[in-house]
Motif scaffolding. Structure first.
Motif, PDB file in Angstrom:
ATOM      1  N   GLU A  51      -3.375  -9.591   6.899  1.00 24.22           N
ATOM      2  CA  GLU A  51      -3.229  -8.910   8.234  1.00 24.22           C
ATOM      3  C   GLU A  51      -1.890  -9.438   8.640  1.00 24.22           C
ATOM      4  OE1 GLU A  51      -5.957 -10.621   7.691  1.00 24.22           O
ATOM      5  OE2 GLU A  51      -7.132  -8.696   7.163  1.00 24.22           O
ATOM      6  N   GLU A  55       1.667  -6.957   8.759  1.00 25.21           N
ATOM      7  CA  GLU A  55       2.220  -6.406   9.977  1.00 25.21           C
ATOM      8  C   GLU A  55       3.567  -6.829   9.893  1.00 25.21           C
ATOM      9  OE1 GLU A  55       0.018  -7.920  13.619  1.00 25.21           O
ATOM     10  OE2 GLU A  55       1.930  -7.486  14.550  1.00 25.21           O
ATOM     11  N   TYR A  59       3.337  -2.925   6.668  1.00 23.73           N
ATOM     12  CA  TYR A  59       2.566  -2.259   5.704  1.00 23.73           C
ATOM     13  C   TYR A  59       0.877  -1.867   6.141  1.00 23.73           C
ATOM     14  CZ  TYR A  59       6.234  -3.201   2.101  1.00 23.73           C
ATOM     15  OH  TYR A  59       7.362  -2.968   1.582  1.00 23.73           O
ATOM     16  N   GLN A  60       0.168  -1.229   5.269  1.00 30.58           N
ATOM     17  CA  GLN A  60      -1.234  -1.132   5.466  1.00 30.58           C
ATOM     18  C   GLN A  60      -1.974  -2.429   4.884  1.00 30.58           C
ATOM     19  OE1 GLN A  60      -2.674   2.585   4.215  1.00 30.58           O
ATOM     20  NE2 GLN A  60      -1.691   3.649   5.943  1.00 30.58           N
ATOM     21  N   ASP A  62      -4.934  -3.214   3.798  1.00 32.54           N
ATOM     22  CA  ASP A  62      -5.951  -2.884   2.506  1.00 32.54           C
ATOM     23  C   ASP A  62      -4.828  -2.659   1.325  1.00 32.54           C
ATOM     24  OD1 ASP A  62      -4.935  -0.533   3.671  1.00 32.54           O
ATOM     25  OD2 ASP A  62      -6.667   0.620   3.115  1.00 32.54           O
ATOM     26  N   ARG A  63      -3.793  -1.970   1.431  1.00 33.98           N
ATOM     27  CA  ARG A  63      -2.782  -1.839   0.303  1.00 33.98           C
ATOM     28  C   ARG A  63      -2.059  -3.165  -0.173  1.00 33.98           C
ATOM     29  NH1 ARG A  63      -0.631   4.337   0.984  1.00 33.98           N
ATOM     30  NH2 ARG A  63      -2.776   5.423   1.233  1.00 33.98           N
TER      31      ARG A  63
END
Ligand SMILES: C[S@@+](CC[C@H](N)C(=O)[O-])C[C@H]1O[C@@H](n2cnc3c(N)ncnc32)[C@H](O)[C@@H]1O
Length: 341
Positions: A51, A55, A59-60, A62-63
Motif C-alpha cells: 500500500e 501510494e 498506483y492501485q 491490488d495491481r
C-alpha cells in the motif's frame, strides 16, 4: 500424417537457444518498462508495504502487487511476507545514485532508433536507403557517452583491460597517456589509479567534456580534456601510450587510416598504441556480437566498416606501426591490438 511414432515430438535440433532469445526479449522489455516507472527509486533496503509503495508511485495497490511479484521473480526485489525491498542487483545497476547505474544504456538500447535499425533491414537488403549518414555531433551526445561508460563499468571490462595494459612492459616507464575518442575517460583514469604519476589526456568532441568531468569528480582523478575532432585536428603529441578504444566504426577505411596516422605522429618513438575493438574473424562471422554490430552499423550508415583483425593490422603496418600482438579482454568479445611506433 498418421503415425504412432512418438519421436515426431522430438526435434532433431535443439531450439533452446532460440527460445532463450525470445523469452530474453520479453524479460528485457519488462525490465525496461519497470525501469521507466521509477520503481527502483522508490524501493529501499528496508521492506515496505504494498500500500505504501503503491501510494508513493500513484498506483492501485491490488495491481501493484502483481508488478512487485514480477520484479521479485526477476530478482530485482525481495518479497518478505507482504512487504518488498530492493535487491543489491537493482540497487547497484538501476538506481541513479550508483555509479554503476545503467539507465542511459537502457534508454539507448530501447530507443526507437535502435529498434528501427533492425526493422529497416529487409528494406535495406533490397537496396533501399535507410540512413541519414553519419553525423557525429548528433550521435555522440552526453547520454550516448554515459551509456558507453555504463556498459564498460558494468561488464568488468575496465578492470580486465587495465590489468592487461598495466602488465605490459611499456607501462612502468610511461608518463603521458592519450585516450583517443576516450569519451568518459574511465580507462585511463583506472590506469592512473595503478600509476598515479600518469598524465592523462582525453581527446574527444567538445560536447563530451561534461560527461568526462562527471567521472573525474566521481573517481577523484586528474585528467586534461582536449576538445577536438580527430578527422580535422592534430592530436597532442609526445605520448607514451595511446588508447583507441571502440572508435571509428562509422567511417570508411581510408578515413580510419588518416586518424591512425595522426595517432602515429602523436606517439613518441617506441610508444605504444592499444587499439581495442570487437574485431571480426577472417570469415566475418565471429564473434556473434561483432558480426551483428557490423551489420547494424552498415544498415544505419553505408560508410561504416568493422575491421577484421587482419585488416586492422595491415592498415597500421602501412602507417609504420610494428604489430606486437593481440590481448584478449575476455567475456565481452573485445580484443586489443598492440602496436609500437
Ligand atoms: C563508441 S564511443 C567509445 C568511447 C570510449 N573510448 C569507450 O571505449 O568506451 C566513441 C567515442 O568517439 C568519440 N568521437 C566520435 N567522433 C569523434 C571525432 N570526430 N573526434 C573526436 N572524438 C570523436 C565519441 O564522442 C565517443 O566518445
Amino acid at each position: 500424417m498418421e503415425t504412432n511414432d512418438f519421436t515426431v515430438f522430438q526435434p532433431q535440433v535443439e531450439g533452446k537457444d532460440l527460445l532463450g532469445l525470445i523469452s530474453g526479449y520479453q524479460q528485457a522489455n519488462f525490465l525496461y518498462q519497470a525501469f521507466t516507472t521509477g520503481i527502483f527509486e522508490c524501493l529501499t533496503n528496508e521492506p515496505q508495504k504494498i500500500e505504501d509503495l503503491a501510494e508513493k508511485m500513484g498506483y492501485q495497490a491490488d495491481r501493484t502487487r502483481f508488478f512487485l511479484d514480477a520484479l521479485t521473480a526477476m530478482e530485482l526485489a525481495v518479497k518478505e511476507g507482504e512487504q518488498y525491498r530492493i535487491t543489491p542487483l537493482a540497487k547497484t545497476y538501476l538506481c541513479r545514485d550508483s555509479h554503476f547505474f545503467l539507465g542511459d544504456l537502457l534508454d539507448m538500447q530501447f530507443s526507437i532508433k535502435q529498434g528501427s535499425a533492425w526493422s529497416m533491414m529487409g528494406s535495406w537488403l533490397k537496396g533501399n536507403s535507410t540512413g541519414e549518414g553519419h553525423n557525429p555531433q548528433a550521435i555522440f551526445q552526453a547520454s550516448f557517452v554515459r551509456a558507453m561508460a555504463q556498459g564498460v563499468l558494468s561488464d568488468n571490462s575496465i578492470f580486465q583491460t587495465v590489468e592487461l595494459i598495466s602488465r605490459h612492459p611499456c607501462f612502468a616507464g610511461a608518463k603521458n597517456v592519450l585516450d583517443l575518442g576516450g569519451g568518459h575517460g574511465l580507462f585511463p583514469m583506472a590506469l592512473q589509479m595503478k600509476k598515479p604519476d600518469l598524465e592523462i589526456t582525453v581527446f574527444d568532441l567538445p560536447q563530451v567534456r561534461e560527461v568526462s568531468e562527471e567521472y573525474v569528480k566521481i573517481f577523484e582523478r586528474e585528467v586534461y580534456f582536449c576538445p577536438g575532432n580527430f578527422y580535422e585536428d592534430e592530436l597532442p603529441g609526445n605520448q607514451d601510450i595511446i588508447l583507441a578504444f571502440d572508435i571509428l566504426h562509422p567511417v570508411v577505411p581510408a578515413q580510419k587510416e588518416q586518424v591512425f596516422a595522426k595517432a602515429y605522429r602523436a606517439l613518441r618513438k617506441g610508444g605504444y598504441l592499444f587499439y581495442k575493438l570487437w574485431f571480426l574473424d577472417e570469415s566475418r562471422t565471429k564473434s556473434r556480437r561483432a558480426a551483428l554490430f557490423a551489420l547494424k552499423c552498415k544498415i544505419i550508415n553505408s560508410d561504416s566498416h568493422v575491421y577484421t583483425y587482419r585488416e586492422a593490422t595491415e592498415m597500421l603496418e602501412k602507417i609504420g606501426f610494428k604489430i606486437e600482438g593481440m590481448l584478449t579482454v575476455g567475456d565481452n568479445a573485445s580484443n586489443i591490438l598492440v602496436a609500437r611506433k
